[in-house]
Design a protein around this motif. Structure first.
Motif, PDB file in Angstrom:
ATOM      1  N   SER A   7       0.851  -1.182   0.000  1.00 54.33           N
ATOM      2  CA  SER A   7       0.000   0.000   0.000  1.00 54.33           C
ATOM      3  C   SER A   7       0.892   1.239   0.000  1.00 54.33           C
ATOM      4  N   GLY A   8       0.271   2.391  -0.256  1.00 53.39           N
ATOM      5  CA  GLY A   8       0.999   3.640  -0.178  1.00 53.39           C
ATOM      6  C   GLY A   8       1.391   4.257  -1.503  1.00 53.39           C
ATOM      7  N   GLY A   9       1.120   3.552  -2.581  1.00 55.80           N
ATOM      8  CA  GLY A   9       1.443   4.114  -3.882  1.00 55.80           C
ATOM      9  C   GLY A   9       0.513   5.272  -4.229  1.00 55.80           C
ATOM     10  N   CYS A  22       4.381  -2.731   3.254  1.00 54.13           N
ATOM     11  CA  CYS A  22       4.120  -4.117   2.859  1.00 54.13           C
ATOM     12  C   CYS A  22       3.816  -4.898   4.119  1.00 54.13           C
ATOM     13  N   GLU A  23       2.600  -5.376   4.213  1.00 54.75           N
ATOM     14  CA  GLU A  23       2.169  -6.140   5.377  1.00 54.75           C
ATOM     15  C   GLU A  23       1.955  -7.582   5.000  1.00 54.75           C
ATOM     16  N   TYR A  80       8.803  -1.272   5.021  1.00 54.64           N
ATOM     17  CA  TYR A  80       8.527   0.035   4.435  1.00 54.64           C
ATOM     18  C   TYR A  80       9.573   0.379   3.373  1.00 54.64           C
ATOM     19  N   LEU A  81       9.155   1.247   2.470  1.00 51.30           N
ATOM     20  CA  LEU A  81      10.100   1.849   1.528  1.00 51.30           C
ATOM     21  C   LEU A  81       9.804   3.336   1.486  1.00 51.30           C
ATOM     22  N   GLN A  82      10.670   4.108   2.107  1.00 47.37           N
ATOM     23  CA  GLN A  82      10.555   5.567   2.080  1.00 47.37           C
ATOM     24  C   GLN A  82      11.254   6.062   0.827  1.00 47.37           C
ATOM     25  N   GLN A 115       0.978  -8.069  -4.675  1.00 48.82           N
ATOM     26  CA  GLN A 115       0.262  -7.803  -5.923  1.00 48.82           C
ATOM     27  C   GLN A 115       0.737  -6.506  -6.589  1.00 48.82           C
ATOM     28  N   GLY A 116       1.470  -5.700  -5.855  1.00 44.55           N
ATOM     29  CA  GLY A 116       2.027  -4.469  -6.412  1.00 44.55           C
ATOM     30  C   GLY A 116       1.199  -3.239  -6.110  1.00 44.55           C
TER      31      GLY A 116
END
Length: 123
Positions: A7-9, A22-23, A80-82, A115-116
């Motif tokens: 999520s977060g995109g 990413c959970e 996470y990806l900051q 799933q991206g």
């Protein structure tokens, strides 16, 4: 097999920031190395970043070094990806992945994939 959900995109302007999450649903991720990959339209999927199970070591593609930071919170089963200072070439679908080692991830393989989530950087 672990189920991963990103999520977060979203859509962001050049120079902006996003944080991807990413959970896992199901088993804990605390024993897995984790990584992020991305795929731009018409291009192959490429490695972005990886982190060891403990979080003690991280690895990055040259194209994102100094701009992206991978981290994890094993108590929340989340990676996470900051992403800072985003560029148009960062546009793509970002995938989370788990594997037994960061070497496996850096080789482009993984045990489980999400799933991206779409990231679009507009100029």
């Amino acid at each position: 097999q672990v189920q991963l959900v990103e999520s977060g995109g979203g859509l962001v302007q050049v120079g902006g920031s996003l944080r991807l999450s990413c959970e896992s649903s199901g088993r804990t991720l605390s024993l897995d190395a984790m990584g992020w990959f991305r795929q731009a339209p018409g291009k192959e999927r490429e490695f972005v970043a990886a982190i060891t199970a403990s979080g003690g070591s991280t690895y990055y593609a040259d194209s994102v070094k100094g701009r992206f930071t991978i981290s994890r919170d094993n108590s929340k089963n989340t990676v996470y990806l900051q992403m800072n200072s985003l560029k148009p070439e960062d546009t793509g679908v970002y995938y989370c992945a788990s594997a037994s080692s960061t070497r496996t991830i850096r080789a482009g393989t993984a045990n489980s994939w999400g799933q991206g989530t779409q990231v679009t950087v507009s100029s």
